[in-house]
Write an enzyme that holds these catalytic residues in place. Structure first.
Site, mmCIF file in Angstrom:
data_model
loop_
_atom_site.group_PDB
_atom_site.id
_atom_site.type_symbol
_atom_site.label_atom_id
_atom_site.label_comp_id
_atom_site.label_asym_id
_atom_site.label_seq_id
_atom_site.Cartn_x
_atom_site.Cartn_y
_atom_site.Cartn_z
ATOM 1 N N ARG A 20 -94.576 -59.799 -71.080
ATOM 2 C CA ARG A 20 -95.333 -61.031 -71.292
ATOM 3 C C ARG A 20 -96.175 -61.335 -70.056
ATOM 4 N NH1 ARG A 20 -92.535 -66.069 -74.297
ATOM 5 N NH2 ARG A 20 -91.571 -64.238 -75.259
ATOM 6 N N SER A 123 -94.975 -65.978 -78.341
ATOM 7 C CA SER A 123 -94.148 -67.044 -78.899
ATOM 8 C C SER A 123 -94.814 -68.404 -78.720
ATOM 9 C CB SER A 123 -92.755 -67.003 -78.266
ATOM 10 O OG SER A 123 -91.894 -67.931 -78.861
ATOM 11 N N HIS A 124 -94.191 -69.296 -77.955
ATOM 12 C CA HIS A 124 -94.685 -70.660 -77.798
ATOM 13 C C HIS A 124 -95.566 -70.832 -76.567
ATOM 14 C CE1 HIS A 124 -91.012 -70.324 -75.402
ATOM 15 N NE2 HIS A 124 -91.573 -71.204 -74.588
ATOM 16 N N LYS A 133 -92.505 -57.906 -77.949
ATOM 17 C CA LYS A 133 -91.064 -57.848 -78.157
ATOM 18 C C LYS A 133 -90.755 -56.498 -78.790
ATOM 19 C CE LYS A 133 -90.448 -62.842 -78.800
ATOM 20 N NZ LYS A 133 -89.966 -63.919 -79.698
ATOM 21 N N ASP A 263 -92.053 -72.354 -84.409
ATOM 22 C CA ASP A 263 -92.776 -72.052 -83.179
ATOM 23 C C ASP A 263 -93.864 -71.022 -83.468
ATOM 24 O OD1 ASP A 263 -91.122 -69.869 -83.560
ATOM 25 O OD2 ASP A 263 -90.497 -69.714 -81.471
ATOM 26 N N ASP A 265 -94.442 -67.777 -83.111
ATOM 27 C CA ASP A 265 -94.169 -66.533 -83.830
ATOM 28 C C ASP A 265 -93.174 -66.735 -84.959
ATOM 29 O OD1 ASP A 265 -92.143 -66.995 -81.972
ATOM 30 O OD2 ASP A 265 -91.734 -64.875 -81.652
ATOM 31 N N ASP A 267 -90.077 -67.463 -85.336
ATOM 32 C CA ASP A 267 -88.699 -66.979 -85.389
ATOM 33 C C ASP A 267 -87.697 -68.098 -85.158
ATOM 34 O OD1 ASP A 267 -89.260 -67.321 -82.699
ATOM 35 O OD2 ASP A 267 -88.311 -65.453 -82.057
ATOM 36 N N ARG A 268 -88.190 -69.283 -84.740
ATOM 37 C CA ARG A 268 -87.329 -70.442 -84.581
ATOM 38 C C ARG A 268 -87.743 -71.534 -85.562
ATOM 39 N NH1 ARG A 268 -87.330 -72.699 -78.804
ATOM 40 N NH2 ARG A 268 -89.515 -72.038 -78.782
ATOM 41 N N HIS A 350 -82.532 -70.738 -82.348
ATOM 42 C CA HIS A 350 -82.466 -69.344 -82.774
ATOM 43 C C HIS A 350 -81.194 -69.179 -83.599
ATOM 44 C CE1 HIS A 350 -85.764 -67.341 -80.668
ATOM 45 N NE2 HIS A 350 -85.512 -68.091 -79.611
#
Length: 473
Positions: A20, A123-124, A133, A263, A265, A267-268, A350
């Site tokens: 990242r 992500s965020h 990832k 979020d 991506d 995933d949350r 998560h």
């Protein structure tokens, strides 16, 4: 061999669990192309998973022939993901390009196709960032000890070339398969009609939510579904309360039964009840744990150490086995693999599922909540009330120059009130009578992270004030 790079730059970008950095400054197509080539070398030889310093030939992972690649809606994602694919194919492996995807959609592809995967997302994080990832076949995570350290060394020193034919890039749309698979894991038969407000935050939830929820008897009220990696409305980080404000108002304005926030991506997943009040992720973890234990009596449920103690209490009451872990997806996933746990939850929203290859999926957690809400005539606020047994502060970050000294000062101040101290992850101080706090130093920033839980909000507020006075001087 590709060109070498400074160890400082590589260390700043290839982190403990992912890659990242700031696009154009730390992260560019050449850098990402080398990461793709190095990752391909690891999985091509069946060695993604060896510890640093080993020869990488004895880890026991099947050699891979292809890698699935997905990307989020950031402006930089198409070019970076294509460069990564070029690095992979230059090492003789094929690439299955699944296009726009949420992170858990990429995990699905890695499980469904039984191949390693790479998801391009930050992500965020703000728009100027991007990242990768990585996972092995079956969505098994790749971290420092399972491949990233070796990738960092090769990107620093130069990735050796491959003397063989190049691989091919093909496109494959797995969105419908992903959505169908998620619905197959939750019994949605007989669901009553629900009105659900969904804030995608201009992230990938706007891509996956219609596919997942479309066949269900629900009316989706969309908010910020337009894919826009500049995040024009608010940060795609629902963990920060200010980013839930729009959804809270939207739920009340639309008369929705529930609000869901994803979020960047996707995933949350965060949940808001019919009153527009946030539901604690710990309460959602407890709700899903109850449902999974009803399906498999006595199963193991994983929770991290800052999750509310209501979660292990409920699991024990229902005959399950609670297992406490450190904070972080790598620890949860490792424990799930070792114990066969059916479900794992973190207070960061998560949620991990054994039947989803042990990976996390906010969308799957959302389906569980919708099914639970549909099975009762009670509103969501009443349904989740039994899981909200304690008051909690949420995570509070403080910038400090000496985390160890500040932590010692806090421990000394509470010495006479301390019942027990646990050092699994930072320090967790048990004060008795259901009151406790955890202080953890960040691994990457000069931060101390505080979480407090007690019986009442007043107790929590008093403890937070006392601890922060010491931490912040």
């Amino acid at each position: 061999m590709t060109g070498a790079r400074s160890a400082e730059l590589v260390a700043a970008v290839i982190k403990a669990y992912d890659v990242r950095g700031v696009v154009g400054d730390q992260l560019d197509t050449e850098f990402v192309r080398d990461v793709g080539a190095s990752f391909a070398r690891l999985v091509r030889d069946g060695s993604a998973g060896f510890a640093p310093g080993s020869d990488g030939r004895s880890a026991g992972f099947a050699p891979a022939k292809r890698i699935a690649v997905g990307r989020d809606m950031r402006d930089s994602s198409p070019a970076l993901s294509h460069a990564f694919a070029e690095g992979v194919t230059a090492q003789g492996l094929d690439v299955v390009d699944i296009g726009l995807a949420s992170t858990d959609q990429l995990y699905f592809a890695a499980g469904f196709l039984d191949c390693p995967g790479a998801m391009f997302t930050a992500s965020h994080n703000p728009a100027r960032y991007n990242g990768i990832k990585l996972c092995r076949a079956g969505a098994k995570p790749v971290g420092q000890e399972t491949g990233l350290a070796t990738i960092a060394r090769e990107v620093t020193d130069g990735v050796p070339p491959f003397d063989g034919p190049a691989g091919q890039i093909t496109q494959l749309d797995v969105l419908d398969d992903y959505a169908t698979y998620l619905r197959s894991l939750v019994d949605t038969s007989g669901m009553r009609p629900l009105r659900i407000a969904v804030d995608a935050g201009n992230g990938m939830g706007g891509h996956t939510a219609p596919a997942v929820f479309g066949p269900l008897p629900v009316t989706v009220e969309p908010l910020y579904f337009e894919l826009d990696g500049t995040f024009p409305n608010h940060e795609a980080n629902p963990l920060d309360p200010k980013n839930l404000v729009d959804l809270q108002k939207f739920v009340r304005d639309t008369g929705a039964d529930i609000g869901l926030a994803f979020d960047g991506d996707a995933d949350r997943c965060f949940v808001v009840d019919e009153r527009g009040e946030p539901v604690s992720p710990s309460a959602i973890a407890a709700l899903v744990a109850e449902r999974e234990l009803a399906r498999e009596t006595g199963a193991t449920i994983i929770h991290n150490l800052i999750t509310s103690r209501a979660v292990p209490q409920l699991v024990t009451e229902l005959g399950g086995t609670p297992l406490r872990t450190r904070v972080g997806h790598s620890f949860i996933k490792q424990q799930m693999a070792e114990t066969g746990a059916i479900f794992g939850g973190e207070h960061s929203a998560h949620y991990y599922f054994r039947d989803f290859w042990g990976a996390d999926s906010g969308m799957l957690a959302a389906l569980h909540v919708l099914a639970a809400l549909s099975a009762t005539d009670r509103p969501l606020s009443q349904l989740t009330a039994s899981f909200e047994r304690f008051a909690a502060s949420g995570e509070i970050n403080s910038t400090v120059s000496d985390a160890r000294a500040r932590t010692r000062a806090v421990l000394e101040a509470f010495r006479d009130r301390t019942v027990a101290i646990d050092r699994l992850d930072g320090v967790t101080v048990d004060l008795g009578q259901d009151a406790w706090f955890n202080l953890r130093a960040s691994n990457t920033e000069p931060l101390l992270r505080l979480n407090v839980e007690a019986r009442t909000t007043e107790q929590v507020d008093a403890l937070v004030a006392e601890i922060l006075t010491i931490v912040r001087g």
